[in-house]
Scaffold this active site. Structure first.
Site, PDB file in Angstrom:
ATOM      1  N   HIS A 180       0.878  -1.176   0.000  1.00 53.10           N
ATOM      2  CA  HIS A 180       0.000   0.000   0.000  1.00 53.10           C
ATOM      3  C   HIS A 180       0.920   1.232   0.000  1.00 53.10           C
ATOM      4  CE1 HIS A 180      -4.347   1.339   0.959  1.00 53.10           C
ATOM      5  NE2 HIS A 180      -3.668   2.444   0.734  1.00 53.10           N
ATOM      6  N   TYR A 233     -14.680   5.771  -4.870  1.00 54.60           N
ATOM      7  CA  TYR A 233     -15.008   7.013  -4.154  1.00 54.60           C
ATOM      8  C   TYR A 233     -15.981   7.899  -4.922  1.00 54.60           C
ATOM      9  CZ  TYR A 233     -11.581   5.615  -0.802  1.00 54.60           C
ATOM     10  OH  TYR A 233     -10.927   4.905   0.159  1.00 54.60           O
TER      11      TYR A 233
HETATM   12  C1  GBH Z   1      -7.384   5.473  -1.656  1.00 61.03           C
HETATM   13  O1  GBH Z   1      -6.885   6.155  -2.726  1.00 61.03           O
HETATM   14  C2  GBH Z   1      -6.238   4.915  -0.899  1.00 61.03           C
HETATM   15  O2  GBH Z   1      -6.095   3.529  -1.119  1.00 61.03           O
HETATM   16  C3  GBH Z   1      -6.276   5.200   0.568  1.00 61.03           C
HETATM   17  O3  GBH Z   1      -5.032   4.946   1.121  1.00 61.03           O
HETATM   18  C4  GBH Z   1      -6.745   6.628   0.785  1.00 61.03           C
HETATM   19  O4  GBH Z   1      -6.656   7.020   2.120  1.00 61.03           O
HETATM   20  C5  GBH Z   1      -8.169   6.702   0.319  1.00 61.03           C
HETATM   21  O5  GBH Z   1      -8.295   6.276  -0.990  1.00 61.03           O
HETATM   22  C6  GBH Z   1      -8.778   8.094   0.427  1.00 61.03           C
HETATM   23  O6  GBH Z   1      -8.161   8.991  -0.406  1.00 61.03           O
HETATM   24  O7  GBH Z   1      -9.131  14.318  -7.886  1.00 61.03           O
HETATM   25  O8  GBH Z   1     -11.554  14.338  -7.973  1.00 61.03           O
HETATM   26  O9  GBH Z   1     -10.282  13.401  -9.812  1.00 61.03           O
HETATM   27  C7  GBH Z   1      -7.793   6.954  -3.426  1.00 61.03           C
HETATM   28  C8  GBH Z   1      -7.296   7.255  -4.806  1.00 61.03           C
HETATM   29  C9  GBH Z   1      -7.216   8.588  -6.652  1.00 61.03           C
HETATM   30  C10 GBH Z   1      -9.229   8.597  -5.378  1.00 61.03           C
HETATM   31  C11 GBH Z   1      -7.576   9.869  -7.249  1.00 61.03           C
HETATM   32  C12 GBH Z   1      -9.629   9.894  -6.015  1.00 61.03           C
HETATM   33  C13 GBH Z   1      -9.133  11.366  -7.896  1.00 61.03           C
HETATM   34  C14 GBH Z   1     -10.408  12.081  -7.599  1.00 61.03           C
HETATM   35  N1  GBH Z   1      -7.792   8.460  -5.348  1.00 61.03           N
HETATM   36  N2  GBH Z   1      -8.988  10.078  -7.278  1.00 61.03           N
HETATM   37  S1  GBH Z   1     -10.345  13.659  -8.378  1.00 61.03           S
END
Ligand code: GBH
Length: 444
Positions: free
Chosen positions: A126, A299
């Protein structure tokens, strides 16, 4: 709050409910028991890299508080706890001796979970690569692939008899692109050809680790976790549709086509041109190993416009404190499409949750927004199952408020509040909702 799931069909028997964390985000104890530095220890010291200038040095001090934290996990009534192993604890300098004290911690953690009736789901990587390996080129260097396989075999030899599930990598896209192309995550580099080479090495190490663990007689389910989102064109313009297809290619098909078809998607290769990775003979076959499950971290969706920059917030959508749009139906869409596009035996939602502006007062956190986020996304999973998606589990991100990478401690994802000054834990209303929801599930 009332149960928006009262009318949904019960989840299938054996469906696994859980909570998730990762090592660097919660453990602290950065210099204890022989742990070596990781690329995140280094990155946190780069001025301006982390919003609040903090690091994971102490975090939730979970390394010392693991037993009471596992009591919290048990109190929620979940079946599973997903956590990651810190590679720099297990092999501090990347290629020398393994550190028994580091491994002992995870041994205790696994036994502690089993003693509490909770099933361990482990992640090997991770994001916390040993800094010593970064000094030799990190994931851009092909040697790192072999160091990862050695590390995977070592962890498996110690824990493989007691864990249900082993994930090789958490979110290779994030490590490759955010770490080596956008530079906002460790190791903070900005070079697209390197990012794509990194993605190839992550995939190759995943495939070689699966082969090695199976040769070692693995009983645990083996898989990988991807961060995924459905991509929606902002308008009907063909340019927006093309962009959405390409983004899906870069995030999803780039990782799943190699695993299922032993090749990178042609349209993405064409767009990358000279930035495409160097692939050696046999690599694609090595990557294309059967996986027992695909972990999906969800998400939000992504709205795509050929005319940059597109601002979803400006489009009037409700968002979390991260600025990510709240869009539960995207999870249904994503899971159904995955089940249709790839012959995945099992999908597990390995992360889902939200950051909200919590306030602790009189021993309570009334985070109705987070509880609603979770309830609507759980309902979205139920919809996906009803539409035929093979979803076998769901895990909340996260058990605890923790070190949210470049955002530092200000963004809270936990269903358990952490007061960092005292390390006191408080179950938020969302945790109480989850606990009660799970209790009702068991009665059905
Ligand atoms: C995860 O990554 C991780 O695995 C975790 O460690 C972390 O704490 C958790 O999510 C919360 O962040 O900028 O609006 O286009 C999340 C990976 C990649 C999710 C980028 C959001 C872009 C959203 N992220 N993505 S945006």
């Amino acid at each position: 709050m009332n149960d928006p799931l009262g009318l949904t069909p019960p989840f299938p028997p054996g469906f696994v409910w859980g909570v998730a964390t990762s090592a660097y985000q919660i453990e602290g104890a950065a210099r204890v028991d022989g742990r070596g530095p990781s690329i995140w220890d280094t990155f946190c010291r780069v001025p301006g890299a982390i919003a609040d200038g903090c690091s994971g040095d102490v975090a939730c001090d979970h390394y010392h508080r693991w037993a009471t934290d596992l009591d919290l996990v048990k109190s929620l009534g979940v079946e599973a706890y997903r956590f990651s192993i810190a590679w720099p604890r297990v092999r501090p300098d990347g290629h020398g001796a393994f550190n028994a004290a580091g491994m002992d911690f995870y041994d205790k953690l696994v036994d502690g979970l089993l003693a509490r009736g909770v099933t361990p789901y482990i992640t090997l990587n991770h994001w916390d690569l040993p800094q010593a390996l970064q000094d030799e080129g990190g994931w851009g260097a092909r040697d790192t692939v072999h160091r990862f396989v050695e590390y995977a075999r070592h962890v498996h030899a110690r824990l493989g008899d007691r864990v249900r599930s082993i994930t090789t990598h958490n979110e290779p896209w994030v490590m490759a692109v955010l770490g080596h192309q956008n530079g906002i995550f460790a190791p903070g580099l900005k070079h697209r050809p390197l990012a794509m080479q990194v993605s190839h090495h992550l995939l190759l190490s995943h495939g070689l680790a699966l082969q090695a663990l199976r040769a070692d007689g693995a009983k645990a389910e083996l898989g990988i976790v991807l961060n995924l989102a459905p991509f929606h064109p902002a308008t009907d313009a063909p340019a927006d549709h093309d962009k959405a297809r390409l983004e899906d290619g870069l995030l999803r098909r780039w990782y799943l086509d190699p695993i299922y078809h032993a090749k990178y998607p042609e349209d993405v290769l064409a767009e990358l041109g000279p930035d495409a990775p160097l692939v050696q003979r046999g690599d694609m076959a090595d990557i294309a190993q059967p996986i027992d499950f695909l972990g999906v971290n969800y998400y939000s969706r992504s709205v795509v416009s050929a005319a940059e920059p597109w601002d979803a917030q400006a489009a009037g959508h409700e968002t979390t404190a991260m600025g990510w749009e709240i869009y539960p139906q995207g999870l249904t869409e994503l899971l159904v499409a995955l089940g249709r596009d790839y012959p995945v035996p099992a999908l597990i939602v390995t992360e889902n949750g939200g950051a909200f502006a919590d306030e602790l007062s009189h021993g309570r956190v009334h985070d109705a927004d987070r509880a609603r986020y979770l309830a609507t996304h759980v309902a979205a999973v139920s919809d996906a199952i009803a539409q035929g998606a093979p979803v076998h589990g769901y895990m909340v991100w996260s058990l605890l408020d923790n070190f949210e990478w470049a955002s530092g401690y200000d963004k809270r994802f936990g269903i358990v509040h952490v007061d960092y000054a005292t390390q006191r834990r408080t179950l938020k209303d969302s945790a109480l909702w989850y606990r009660d929801f799970l209790a009702r599930q068991r009665q059905r």
